[in-house]
Design a protein around this motif. Structure first.
Motif, PDB file in Angstrom:
ATOM      1  N   HIS A  44     -13.531  11.778  -9.476  1.00  0.00           N
ATOM      2  CA  HIS A  44     -13.704  10.329  -9.604  1.00  0.00           C
ATOM      3  C   HIS A  44     -12.811   9.565  -8.623  1.00  0.00           C
ATOM      4  N   ASP A  45     -13.323   8.427  -8.158  1.00  0.00           N
ATOM      5  CA  ASP A  45     -12.528   7.535  -7.310  1.00  0.00           C
ATOM      6  C   ASP A  45     -11.595   6.708  -8.177  1.00  0.00           C
ATOM      7  N   THR A  46     -10.564   6.150  -7.550  1.00  0.00           N
ATOM      8  CA  THR A  46      -9.624   5.322  -8.281  1.00  0.00           C
ATOM      9  C   THR A  46      -9.171   4.179  -7.388  1.00  0.00           C
ATOM     10  N   ILE A  47      -8.430   3.252  -7.961  1.00  0.00           N
ATOM     11  CA  ILE A  47      -7.926   2.081  -7.237  1.00  0.00           C
ATOM     12  C   ILE A  47      -6.522   2.383  -6.715  1.00  0.00           C
ATOM     13  N   VAL A  48      -6.210   1.908  -5.527  1.00  0.00           N
ATOM     14  CA  VAL A  48      -4.878   2.088  -4.950  1.00  0.00           C
ATOM     15  C   VAL A  48      -3.868   1.308  -5.791  1.00  0.00           C
ATOM     16  N   VAL A  49      -2.745   1.941  -6.127  1.00  0.00           N
ATOM     17  CA  VAL A  49      -1.730   1.283  -6.949  1.00  0.00           C
ATOM     18  C   VAL A  49      -1.047   0.178  -6.153  1.00  0.00           C
ATOM     19  N   THR A  50      -0.460  -0.771  -6.841  1.00  0.00           N
ATOM     20  CA  THR A  50       0.115  -1.953  -6.187  1.00  0.00           C
ATOM     21  C   THR A  50       1.304  -1.604  -5.297  1.00  0.00           C
ATOM     22  N   ASP A  51       2.005  -0.487  -5.581  1.00  0.00           N
ATOM     23  CA  ASP A  51       3.145  -0.091  -4.746  1.00  0.00           C
ATOM     24  C   ASP A  51       2.713   0.234  -3.325  1.00  0.00           C
ATOM     25  N   ASN A  52       1.535   0.816  -3.163  1.00  0.00           N
ATOM     26  CA  ASN A  52       1.044   1.228  -1.843  1.00  0.00           C
ATOM     27  C   ASN A  52       0.044   0.252  -1.248  1.00  0.00           C
ATOM     28  N   LEU A  53      -0.297  -0.781  -1.972  1.00  0.00           N
ATOM     29  CA  LEU A  53      -1.367  -1.678  -1.538  1.00  0.00           C
ATOM     30  C   LEU A  53      -1.037  -2.399  -0.239  1.00  0.00           C
ATOM     31  N   LYS A  54       0.198  -2.817  -0.062  1.00  0.00           N
ATOM     32  CA  LYS A  54       0.581  -3.533   1.159  1.00  0.00           C
ATOM     33  C   LYS A  54       0.433  -2.629   2.383  1.00  0.00           C
ATOM     34  N   GLN A  55       0.844  -1.373   2.260  1.00  0.00           N
ATOM     35  CA  GLN A  55       0.715  -0.432   3.373  1.00  0.00           C
ATOM     36  C   GLN A  55      -0.741  -0.224   3.751  1.00  0.00           C
ATOM     37  N   VAL A  56      -1.588  -0.038   2.758  1.00  0.00           N
ATOM     38  CA  VAL A  56      -3.003   0.211   3.021  1.00  0.00           C
ATOM     39  C   VAL A  56      -3.653  -1.019   3.625  1.00  0.00           C
ATOM     40  N   ARG A  57      -3.340  -2.179   3.101  1.00  0.00           N
ATOM     41  CA  ARG A  57      -3.932  -3.410   3.632  1.00  0.00           C
ATOM     42  C   ARG A  57      -3.485  -3.667   5.070  1.00  0.00           C
TER      43      ARG A  57
END
Length: 65
Positions: A46-59
């Motif tokens: 299953h897919d999941t959502i990126v956690v908020t700790d890593n969200l800035k890096q991914v964005r």
């Protein structure tokens, strides 16, 4: 000023949802599957959502602001 390039690896790995969240795949589901239990392999599908700790890096990699 030239446009920023999106990270090529990131654009293959992450997908934006309609609400602006970033979706990702689980790791550890590509090889050496014989020693993993059925339950573990099933839950990695299953897919999941990126956690908020890593969200800035991914964005930043995707050039989303």
């Amino acid at each position: 000023m030239p446009k920023q390039k999106t990270n090529s690896g990131a654009k293959k790995r992450f997908v934006l949802t309609g609400t602006g969240k970033v979706k990702r795949h689980h790791a550890y589901h590509s090889h050496i599957l014989t020693k993993k239990t059925k339950k573990q392999k099933r839950n990695l599908v299953h897919d999941t959502i990126v956690v908020t700790d890593n969200l800035k890096q991914v964005r930043d990699l995707l050039n989303l602001r």
